[in-house]
Design an enzyme around this catalytic site. Structure first.
Site, PDB file in Angstrom:
ATOM      1  CG  ASP A 185      -4.250  -1.445   0.226  1.00 47.02           C
ATOM      2  OD1 ASP A 185      -3.398  -2.308   1.055  1.00 47.02           O
ATOM      3  OD2 ASP A 185      -4.439  -0.313   0.174  1.00 47.02           O
ATOM      4  CB  SER A 200      -0.843  -0.014   1.293  1.00 46.45           C
ATOM      5  OG  SER A 200      -1.949   1.083   1.007  1.00 46.45           O
TER       6      SER A 200
END
Length: 592
Positions: A471, A357
């Site tokens: 993610d 991320s």
């Protein structure tokens, strides 16, 4: 030099002390001597395979072997090494069971063979003496537990030209200098060996090489420019083969030979590729072709005249490469910039970078070679001035259109392939289609980062070969376990997701109008939909994060609890918090 033409004397010599056969009377020794046989293996040759009948046991006189366990449907697993002065295959001889592992020569090796029939005949004629010898074998077997053996280290390195140039000679010189800072290192070339090794006798040559290797922590075998018998010998002797190519070489150039001959080229000894660059020019992009043509296990970009690049390669070879893992956490991830600054100031090398991320964003910038000043400016422009979270749309697929997000990663990373980065890099995303972690180690850096920061429900997922990627924090917010396997040395992990988050002051209604929440924002601290969705994403890998702590040598937890996940405007404060926390953690780590 001890006479090794006598197999019995050779065994007692390499075992040391009284030896296994020294306690036998002269008559028994004479019987054993007649039964022992010399066996020669080239590097890569298989001595016997798992499941074979135990027809003999062997003593390693020179060279080194490796034990592999083969399981159906899986690649063979190396479980240990057998070095000079150790028996191999003795358990099958003593018990009559099939071979429990495959044994293969790691380099050219000389062995002494004692067949099962010979062992049994000698035992029947000399029971008391052979019982004592058998006890000695069993005692040594107990002392050697292959299942708990430490990972095999690289001690012999072959440096071979893959493009017909002399670039590998330059690499060998600088790499040997870097290795000498770690341990005693020697360089062997064909000219030196021809000059110093006066005998062509195989036994003498094997012993000469074995003695030289035992006297040094690292031996660098330098191949000839062309494919010769010496070059093939270098490859057979090597724990690790390094193919060297000049960055400006092309597949059509004369002399290009990405696959020098070796009996072991098709298995786990896949070489590493070193691509040598001119330091003051932009990096050309031959990486993908060379990796494909050589079936390389790994690659290293090295710049001419930059010794620190060779030191990085030496750390990978010696199992000392330092890996940095950066976790996700929204704006709190700006703390990574401060941590990277503190590591550089503290003289801690960063040899490999992995991220999830926001950690993938900052990690990618670090892998590009940006310093903290450049990273601050780049992230200020995109996260504060442009802010991709202003790109809202009708929330059918996601809350954001992601036009700004796409432009942001394209501007940050351009069209660079991950394999073209100066440092090893990977990031992770979560594959919703196949319910597994997706590791990005090749292909577009921008697209890999874009997948790693695709917050479910907030941003549009990335589709890759039919897989829906979101993610990476959903499955692994701090992939230190992956980094440990990749670099083998110390792993430094930076966690910017506090265990306790999204606290609520006062009562929280079970039902609420969004309009009321909007107008009462200043009266009560209430998490909004973005806060809740991002925190939910992070929770998915909380258990995984706890399980990888054994892979972490230094865990840095910056003091970022007072910052929100969307406090982009507080970039400088968050960077400074990361810097101060890292300085203290690094100082304590160095003192430990």
């Amino acid at each position: 030099m001890t006479d090794i033409t006598s197999a019995l004397r050779a065994v007692d010599h390499v075992v040391g002390g009284a030896g296994l056969f020294a306690s036998l009377d002269a008559a028994t020794q004479a019987v054993v001597e007649r039964e022992l046989q010399w066996t020669w293996l080239n590097g890569g040759d298989v001595l016997f395979r798992q499941g074979d009948a135990g027809d003999a046991m062997y003593m390693v006189i020179t060279g080194k072997l490796e034990a592999l366990v083969e399981t159906r449907g899986r690649a063979p697993e190396i479980v240990g090494e057998i070095s000079r002065g150790e028996w191999v295959g003795e358990m099958a001889v003593l018990t009559g069971d099939p071979r429990s592992a495959t044994i293969r020569a790691k380099r050219d090796s000389a062995l002494v063979r004692f067949s099962r029939e010979a062992f049994e005949r000698t035992t029947l004629s000399n029971p008391d003496a052979m019982l004592a010898m058998t006890r000695g074998i069993v005692r040594r077997l107990r002392e050697r537990d292959l299942s708990s053996a430490p990972p095999a280290r690289v001690a012999t390195i072959a440096i071979v030209s893959a493009d017909g140039s002399f670039a590998h000679l330059e690499v060998a010189e600088h790499l040997a200098t870097a290795l000498r800072a770690i341990g005693p290192t020697q360089t062997l070339t064909s000219s030196l060996v021809n000059r110093e090794l006066w005998s062509e006798d195989r036994q003498t040559a094997s012993r000469w090489f074995d003695d030289r290797e035992r006297d040094h922590a690292y031996t660098v075998y330098v191949g000839d420019t062309s494919t010769t018998a010496w070059t093939a010998s270098c490859i057979r002797q090597a724990d690790k083969v390094l193919l060297v190519v000049d960055s400006h070489a092309t597949p059509d150039d004369d002399g290009v030979n990405p696959t020098p001959p070796s009996a072991r080229w098709e298995d786990e000894l896949s070489p590493d590729v070193i691509i040598l660059h001119t330091s003051d020019l932009p990096m050309p992009r031959p990486t993908s072709w060379w990796l494909s043509a050589t079936n390389a296990a790994a690659h290293h970009h090295v710049r001419r005249g930059v010794q620190s690049d060779y030191e990085r390669v030496s750390r990978f070879l010696s199992g000392r490469a330092v890996g940095l893992v950066l976790g996700g956490g929204g704006a709190r991830g700006f703390a990574h910039i401060g941590v990277i600054r503190a590591l550089r100031e503290g003289g801690v090398p960063i040899d490999a970078i992995g991220g999830t991320s926001m950690g993938a964003v900052i990690g990618g910038q670090c892998a590009l070679g940006h310093d903290d000043v450049m990273m601050r400016a780049l992230n200020r422009r995109h996260w504060i001035e442009t802010n991709p979270f202003r790109d809202k749309t009708l929330p059918i697929v996601a809350l954001l259109k992601c036009h700004r997000l796409h432009r942001m990663v394209s501007d940050m990373f351009g069209d660079i392939d991950i394999r073209e980065l100066g440092r090893s890099f990977f990031c992770v995303s979560s594959d919703l289609t196949h319910a597994k972690l997706h590791v990005h180690e090749r292909g577009s850096l921008a697209r890999a980062v874009r997948a790693s920061i695709s917050l479910p429900g907030i941003t549009i997922p990335v589709c890759d070969n039919g897989s829906v990627l979101v993610d990476g924090a959903v499955l692994n917010n701090l992939p230190a376990d992956l980094m440990k396997k990749k670099c083998g040395g110390p792993v430094i992990a930076v966690n910017v997701t506090p265990r306790d988050d999204l606290s609520v002051d006062g009562p929280f209604p079970d039902a609420m109008s969004g309009w009321v929440a909007l107008f009462r924002q200043g009266q009560r601290k209430v998490p909004n939909i973005l806060d809740i969705m991002m925190r939910t994403t992070m929770l998915g890998s909380e258990h995984q994060q706890q399980s990888v702590t054994s892979s972490i040598d230094l865990l840095i937890n910056p003091a970022i609890e007072t910052f929100g996940m969307f406090d982009w405007h507080r970039l400088d404060e968050i960077v400074e918090a990361g810097y101060q926390s890292a300085r203290a953690a690094i100082a304590q780590w160095k003192q430990a």
